[in-house]
Design an enzyme around this catalytic site. Structure first.
Site, PDB file in Angstrom:
ATOM      1  N   ASN A 155       0.443  -5.094   4.008  1.00 49.55           N
ATOM      2  CA  ASN A 155       0.765  -4.105   2.981  1.00 49.55           C
ATOM      3  C   ASN A 155       2.154  -4.483   2.453  1.00 49.55           C
ATOM      4  OD1 ASN A 155       1.412  -1.884   1.472  1.00 49.55           O
ATOM      5  ND2 ASN A 155       0.888  -0.379   3.050  1.00 49.55           N
TER       6      ASN A 155
ATOM      7  N   LYS B 164       4.452  -4.431   5.676  1.00 48.44           N
ATOM      8  CA  LYS B 164       3.925  -3.820   6.896  1.00 48.44           C
ATOM      9  C   LYS B 164       2.702  -4.628   7.291  1.00 48.44           C
ATOM     10  CE  LYS B 164       5.063   0.834   5.561  1.00 48.44           C
ATOM     11  NZ  LYS B 164       4.460   1.802   4.703  1.00 48.44           N
TER      12      LYS B 164
ATOM     13  N   ARG C 114      -3.598  -4.837   1.123  1.00 47.15           N
ATOM     14  CA  ARG C 114      -3.637  -3.604   0.354  1.00 47.15           C
ATOM     15  C   ARG C 114      -3.158  -3.935  -1.058  1.00 47.15           C
ATOM     16  NH1 ARG C 114       0.627   1.180  -0.011  1.00 47.15           N
ATOM     17  NH2 ARG C 114      -0.657   2.636  -1.173  1.00 47.15           N
TER      18      ARG C 114
ATOM     19  N   HIS D 227      -4.311   6.172  -3.088  1.00 44.14           N
ATOM     20  CA  HIS D 227      -4.599   6.553  -1.692  1.00 44.14           C
ATOM     21  C   HIS D 227      -6.108   6.480  -1.407  1.00 44.14           C
ATOM     22  CE1 HIS D 227      -0.823   9.366  -1.690  1.00 44.14           C
ATOM     23  NE2 HIS D 227      -0.518   8.188  -1.157  1.00 44.14           N
TER      24      HIS D 227
ATOM     25  N   HIS E 247      -4.431  14.488   1.228  1.00 45.14           N
ATOM     26  CA  HIS E 247      -3.581  13.441   1.816  1.00 45.14           C
ATOM     27  C   HIS E 247      -2.137  13.843   1.528  1.00 45.14           C
ATOM     28  CE1 HIS E 247      -2.490   9.127   2.786  1.00 45.14           C
ATOM     29  NE2 HIS E 247      -1.409   9.562   2.159  1.00 45.14           N
ATOM     30  N   LEU E 248      -1.476  14.409   2.532  1.00 45.96           N
ATOM     31  CA  LEU E 248      -0.129  14.943   2.325  1.00 45.96           C
ATOM     32  C   LEU E 248       0.872  14.118   3.123  1.00 45.96           C
ATOM     33  CD1 LEU E 248      -1.029  18.751   2.790  1.00 45.96           C
ATOM     34  CD2 LEU E 248      -1.154  17.352   0.705  1.00 45.96           C
TER      35      LEU E 248
ATOM     36  N   ARG F 210       8.348  13.055  -5.852  1.00 35.93           N
ATOM     37  CA  ARG F 210       7.720  13.078  -7.178  1.00 35.93           C
ATOM     38  C   ARG F 210       7.348  14.502  -7.572  1.00 35.93           C
ATOM     39  NH1 ARG F 210       3.722   8.899  -5.129  1.00 35.93           N
ATOM     40  NH2 ARG F 210       4.872   6.946  -5.213  1.00 35.93           N
TER      41      ARG F 210
ATOM     42  N   MET G  36       9.381  17.405   5.733  1.00 38.03           N
ATOM     43  CA  MET G  36       8.882  18.759   5.965  1.00 38.03           C
ATOM     44  C   MET G  36       9.457  19.373   7.236  1.00 38.03           C
ATOM     45  SD  MET G  36       7.233  21.052   4.476  1.00 38.03           S
ATOM     46  CE  MET G  36       6.252  20.385   3.138  1.00 38.03           C
ATOM     47  N   ARG G  37       9.781  18.541   8.226  1.00 33.15           N
ATOM     48  CA  ARG G  37      10.381  19.081   9.458  1.00 33.15           C
ATOM     49  C   ARG G  37      11.711  19.745   9.151  1.00 33.15           C
ATOM     50  NH1 ARG G  37       9.101  13.424  12.234  1.00 33.15           N
ATOM     51  NH2 ARG G  37       9.560  12.923  10.087  1.00 33.15           N
TER      52      ARG G  37
ATOM     53  N   GLY H 262       0.157  16.525   6.468  1.00 32.93           N
ATOM     54  CA  GLY H 262      -1.152  17.122   6.741  1.00 32.93           C
ATOM     55  C   GLY H 262      -1.517  17.084   8.218  1.00 32.93           C
ATOM     56  N   GLU H 263      -1.120  16.000   8.905  1.00 35.06           N
ATOM     57  CA  GLU H 263      -1.481  15.867  10.313  1.00 35.06           C
ATOM     58  C   GLU H 263      -0.546  16.630  11.232  1.00 35.06           C
ATOM     59  OE1 GLU H 263      -1.826  11.639  11.242  1.00 35.06           O
ATOM     60  OE2 GLU H 263      -2.858  11.340   9.337  1.00 35.06           O
ATOM     61  N   ASN H 264       0.701  16.813  10.779  1.00 30.73           N
ATOM     62  CA  ASN H 264       1.720  17.345  11.697  1.00 30.73           C
ATOM     63  C   ASN H 264       2.255  18.727  11.386  1.00 30.73           C
ATOM     64  OD1 ASN H 264       2.107  14.948  13.470  1.00 30.73           O
ATOM     65  ND2 ASN H 264       2.616  13.995  11.504  1.00 30.73           N
TER      66      ASN H 264
ATOM     67  N   GLU I   2      -5.247   3.847   7.313  1.00 29.21           N
ATOM     68  CA  GLU I   2      -5.531   2.961   6.184  1.00 29.21           C
ATOM     69  C   GLU I   2      -5.670   1.511   6.628  1.00 29.21           C
ATOM     70  OE1 GLU I   2      -2.275   5.253   4.209  1.00 29.21           O
ATOM     71  OE2 GLU I   2      -3.299   4.614   2.388  1.00 29.21           O
TER      72      GLU I   2
HETATM   73  P1  AMP Z   1       3.618   9.609   5.448  1.00 35.19           P
HETATM   74  O1  AMP Z   1       4.006   9.245   4.044  1.00 35.19           O
HETATM   75  O2  AMP Z   1       2.151   9.880   5.608  1.00 35.19           O
HETATM   76  O3  AMP Z   1       4.163   8.670   6.485  1.00 35.19           O
HETATM   77  O4  AMP Z   1       4.325  11.031   5.736  1.00 35.19           O
HETATM   78  C1  AMP Z   1       5.721  11.141   5.874  1.00 35.19           C
HETATM   79  C2  AMP Z   1       6.116  12.594   5.827  1.00 35.19           C
HETATM   80  O5  AMP Z   1       5.419  13.329   6.845  1.00 35.19           O
HETATM   81  C3  AMP Z   1       7.589  12.857   6.152  1.00 35.19           C
HETATM   82  O6  AMP Z   1       8.374  12.743   4.995  1.00 35.19           O
HETATM   83  C4  AMP Z   1       7.578  14.287   6.666  1.00 35.19           C
HETATM   84  O7  AMP Z   1       7.727  15.187   5.580  1.00 35.19           O
HETATM   85  C5  AMP Z   1       6.179  14.472   7.227  1.00 35.19           C
HETATM   86  N1  AMP Z   1       6.148  14.598   8.683  1.00 35.19           N
HETATM   87  C6  AMP Z   1       6.100  13.608   9.604  1.00 35.19           C
HETATM   88  N2  AMP Z   1       6.090  14.122  10.848  1.00 35.19           N
HETATM   89  C7  AMP Z   1       6.120  15.468  10.718  1.00 35.19           C
HETATM   90  C8  AMP Z   1       6.127  16.576  11.627  1.00 35.19           C
HETATM   91  N3  AMP Z   1       6.087  16.395  12.945  1.00 35.19           N
HETATM   92  N4  AMP Z   1       6.167  17.826  11.114  1.00 35.19           N
HETATM   93  C9  AMP Z   1       6.201  18.021   9.778  1.00 35.19           C
HETATM   94  N5  AMP Z   1       6.192  17.031   8.867  1.00 35.19           N
HETATM   95  C10 AMP Z   1       6.153  15.778   9.319  1.00 35.19           C
END
Ligand code: AMP
Length: 411
Positions: free
Chosen positions: A12, A19, A104, A193, A221-222, A254, A296-297, A345-347, A397
């Site tokens: 990627n 990556k 990718r 995505h 996909h967040l 964005r 988001m944390r 979305g996952e966390n 991915e």
């Molecule tokens: P990604 O682009 O899929 O790698 O997502 C990165 C984003 O996921 C980061 O900028 C955070 O906002 C969010 N993120 C990652 N880990 C956590 C977590 N444990 N709790 C909340 N948001 C998270």
């Protein structure tokens, strides 16, 4: 490809980063897409700077992560450094076990609806698409050329971010602008995505114990970039990103959807240049523009401390998400599942809870305990009575790229 060639290197390539993951596709491990075992993963960052960083983890040997800092001039040097790391673990790119390299590629336009073995004509077409993906395709092309030079005998496969969305009907893909102008400049909604939306929608069907052709899924996909898609029976029928990844949801940096007249206004009234507006909307907007943070944390931490700016940013983010969930429910007619994926979305359980709050009339609900539980596995977070399943489905991915690449070269 020899009978023993079961490994795929996934690359990627970004403008200043690469990556990579080396996977063994274990074709004898059972039916379905090859499961894929990760042999090594890594990242080269800050290519072209004095302080480039190569982080390599040899999973096959159980070795620790190795980090090397020092100047890496360009992508060729980066890939050579990666090859040297892999060789040190007995996983060199000269191995006869390497079946292909999967790249990718962000923009495949309308021509590329599936993974494609890269020849001169394919590379020329990816190049032709640079004007619609000026930030991404040039880096992808550099990655491909470099890998070709390193292993000219090996199939190189392009897996496109846009491919999954090429099934969108014309009425979802076209902007309501003058057709001749749109066609002359290839202006339409392509979506991005796609590899993640394809993987997650398929995994969601699996979680429900159904075939993808039987289910309608809204995939959210967040990540730092964010997009939603409406997937009917395994085919994408709408997605939130458009000509570029700027459209749609509120993202880390964005803006997502915005009245295009804002851009005229910024140029006419605020005296901003085209590039200023580009940077503003792509890099200084979204969560970071609204509250100064895009993680988001950190935003949740600030909200817990009573920070009103962080709270408003969160509310704007959630409001946009809800609008897309509502819109895609209408587009699909019947929804079987809403699936959350990628970093947020996952966390981020509070994001999932807030996005689905108050949508009981639409058959959606969240079980607080299931939502709070942490796991790396696909799982349901809705109570049993909910008509529409809510799920967390970790995206992968790289695995999807490796599977698509391997399926193509081993066919
Ligand atoms: P990604 O682009 O899929 O790698 O997502 C990165 C984003 O996921 C980061 O900028 C955070 O906002 C969010 N993120 C990652 N880990 C956590 C977590 N444990 N709790 C909340 N948001 C998270």
């Amino acid at each position: 490809m020899t009978a023993t060639a079961t490994r795929v290197l996934v690359l990627n390539s970004g403008s200043s980063s690469v990556k990579y993951q080396l996977l063994d596709m274990n074709p004898d491990s059972g039916g379905g897409p090859a499961a894929g075992t990760r042999l090594a993963v890594g990242l080269v960052e800050r290519i072209g700077e004095e302080t480039s960083l190569l982080a390599h983890t040899p999973l096959a040997t159980g070795g620790d992560k190795r980090e090397t800092e020092g100047p890496i001039a360009d992508h060729e040097a980066a890939l050579k450094a990666v090859a040297a790391e892999l060789s040190a673990d007995g996983l060199g790119l000269d191995s006869p076990q390497l079946a292909a390299i999967g790249h990718r590629v962000v923009h495949g336009g309308l021509k590329f609806t599936a993974p494609t073995v890269i020849g001169d004509a394919v590379l020329a077409e990816i190049e032709r698409l640079v004007p619609v993906a000026p930030l991404h395709n040039p880096a992808n092309i550099t990655g491909i050329r470099t890998a070709q030079a390193l292993r000219p005998d090996l199939p190189q496969v392009a897996v496109f971010d846009t491919a999954f969305h090429t099934t969108m009907p014309e009425y979802a893909a076209r902007y309501a602008i003058d057709v001749a102008t749109a066609d002359a400049h290839r202006i339409r909604r392509y979506g991005f995505h796609g590899t993640s939306h394809a993987y997650v929608s398929r995994k969601t069907a699996e979680l429900l114990g159904k075939d993808p052709s039987e289910v309608n899924v809204i995939v959210l996909h967040l990540g730092n970039g964010a997009s939603a898609s409406a997937v009917a029976g395994g085919r994408c029928v709408d997605t939130s990103m458009g000509l570029t990844p700027l459209e749609g949801l509120v993202m880390g940096t964005r803006s997502g959807d915005i009245d295009p007249a804002v851009t005229f206004h910024l140029k006419r009234v605020a005296g901003m240049s085209e590039d200023d507006v580009d940077v503003l909307l792509n890099k200084k907007s979204g969560l970071v523009g609204l509250c100064g943070d895009n993680d988001m944390r950190e935003i949740r931490r600030r909200i817990d401390e009573g920070d009103e700016r962080a709270e408003l940013a969160f509310d704007i983010y959630i409001h946009r998400l809800k609008k897309y969930i509502g819109a895609y429910t209408a587009v699909l007619g019947r929804v079987d599942a809403v699936a959350f994926t990628a970093g947020v979305g996952e966390n981020a359980a509070p994001v999932r809870a807030a996005a689905l709050a108050g949508l009981e009339e639409m058959g959606l609900a969240v079980d607080a305990d299931l939502n709070a539980a942490r796991s790396g596995e696909p799982r349901l977070i809705s109570p049993e009575y909910a008509r529409v399943a809510a799920a967390v489905v970790p995206t992968d991915e790289e695995l999807e790229i490796a599977q698509q690449t391997y399926a193509l070269v081993s066919a």
